[in-house]
Motif scaffolding. Sequence first.
Motif, PDB file in Angstrom:
ATOM      1  N   TYR A   1       1.012  -1.151  -0.006  1.00  9.97           N
ATOM      2  CA  TYR A   1      -0.085  -0.094   0.085  1.00  9.97           C
ATOM      3  C   TYR A   1       0.824   1.211  -0.044  1.00  9.97           C
ATOM      4  O   TYR A   1       0.362   2.133  -0.127  1.00  9.97           O
ATOM      5  CB  TYR A   1      -0.897   0.064   1.219  1.00  9.97           C
TER       6      TYR A   1
ATOM      7  N   MET B   1      -3.440 -11.884   9.001  1.00 12.73           N
ATOM      8  CA  MET B   1      -3.134 -10.806   8.106  1.00 12.73           C
ATOM      9  C   MET B   1      -3.789  -9.616   9.502  1.00 12.73           C
ATOM     10  O   MET B   1      -4.152 -10.112  10.215  1.00 12.73           O
ATOM     11  CB  MET B   1      -3.692 -10.527   7.001  1.00 12.73           C
ATOM     12  N   SER B   2      -3.807  -8.300   8.912  1.00 14.27           N
ATOM     13  CA  SER B   2      -4.125  -7.497   9.859  1.00 14.27           C
ATOM     14  C   SER B   2      -5.413  -7.651  10.630  1.00 14.27           C
ATOM     15  O   SER B   2      -5.425  -7.561  11.981  1.00 14.27           O
ATOM     16  CB  SER B   2      -4.540  -6.087   9.060  1.00 14.27           C
TER      17      SER B   2
ATOM     18  N   ARG C   1       1.437 -12.008   8.133  1.00 12.25           N
ATOM     19  CA  ARG C   1       1.608 -10.846   7.102  1.00 12.25           C
ATOM     20  C   ARG C   1       0.951  -9.703   7.431  1.00 12.25           C
ATOM     21  O   ARG C   1      -0.306  -9.705   7.041  1.00 12.25           O
ATOM     22  CB  ARG C   1       1.275 -11.563   5.620  1.00 12.25           C
TER      23      ARG C   1
HETATM   24  C1  LIG Z   1      -1.986  -7.697   1.358  1.00 14.62           C
HETATM   25  C2  LIG Z   1      -1.843  -8.860   1.724  1.00 14.62           C
HETATM   26  C3  LIG Z   1      -1.475  -8.970   3.349  1.00 14.62           C
HETATM   27  C4  LIG Z   1      -1.561  -7.880   4.118  1.00 14.62           C
HETATM   28  O1  LIG Z   1      -3.086  -7.924   4.323  1.00 14.62           O
HETATM   29  P1  LIG Z   1      -3.478  -6.499   5.158  1.00 14.62           P
HETATM   30  O2  LIG Z   1      -4.811  -7.184   5.552  1.00 14.62           O
HETATM   31  O3  LIG Z   1      -3.146  -5.583   4.738  1.00 14.62           O
HETATM   32  O4  LIG Z   1      -2.797  -6.717   6.647  1.00 14.62           O
HETATM   33  C5  LIG Z   1      -1.115 -10.432   3.665  1.00 14.62           C
HETATM   34  N1  LIG Z   1      -0.951 -11.485   2.577  1.00 14.62           N
HETATM   35  C6  LIG Z   1      -1.097 -11.294   1.280  1.00 14.62           C
HETATM   36  C7  LIG Z   1      -1.081 -12.315   0.484  1.00 14.62           C
HETATM   37  C8  LIG Z   1      -1.658 -10.031   0.652  1.00 14.62           C
HETATM   38  O5  LIG Z   1      -1.868 -10.111  -0.480  1.00 14.62           O
END
Ligand SMILES: *Cc1c(COP(=O)(O)O)cnc(C)c1O
Length: 244
Positions: free
Chosen positions: A42, A206-207, A222
């Motif tokens: 981002y 993820m977040s 991630r």
């Molecule tokens: C964008 C992305 C993330 C991070 O996601 P967020 O919700 O912004 O934390 C993690 N893994 C993959 C494969 C992504 O494309």
Amino acid sequence: MALPSRSRLEENLLGVQQRIAQAALRAGRSPESVRMLAVTKYVGPETAEQLAAAGCQDLGESRPQRLWRLAENWRGPPVRWHLVGRLQRNKVARTLPWTTLIHSVDSERLLDAIESAAARLELRPQVLLEAHLSGEESKQGMSADEIGEVLRGRGRWPHIAIQGLMTMAPLEGGQEAARETFRALRRLRDALRSEETPLAELSMGMSGDFETAIEEGATIVRIGAALFEGVSSDESDESPETGL
Ligand SMILES: *Cc1c(COP(=O)(O)O)cnc(C)c1O
């Protein structure tokens, strides 16, 4: 403008690191057993470099072209690059020299392409196999059966080190659906691991769901959005000259 946005970035980073540590402790795990990968898709290079200066040593991108561009022009402290999104076979050779870990290997054809480029470049890339376990349509990744087959046939790819598994939670269903998917990935790993292929890494969370993922055994989370809340970036992903 660099100063205020950097301090917000550092605050966000500390906040996420604290939440990771707390989730690990709640699950009876050591905080050091979970690595945070900052996904910089981002933001622009300056923000990514600020993140590295603040102590992030693992950075990830979801598009190979973005990864090349960032890595090739990098002016921050040394970092390890991860690719978390789809890798097209014609982009393998240029991606391998930059990446520490490719999280998103989703077919035998891609493994074949990585194997031949790795042999040619004399590299031994580390990869994760991306599993598709949520039952949702239109998600990339291999089924549990396909992953089992890859592991049984791994002699075909002697230059590739398969370090573990990766998955994404379904878009729908909230934390409960995410937890089921993460648990399924850990169970799959437990079922498929062997002395030769211990599959030590589980890249999940993820977040929106990383604490749940840590409770279910994630070793790599991630994180994108949560790091960049309120941070004004130097460059958006959609900047005109990204069209490689
Ligand atoms: C964008 C992305 C993330 C991070 O996601 P967020 O919700 O912004 O934390 C993690 N893994 C993959 C494969 C992504 O494309």
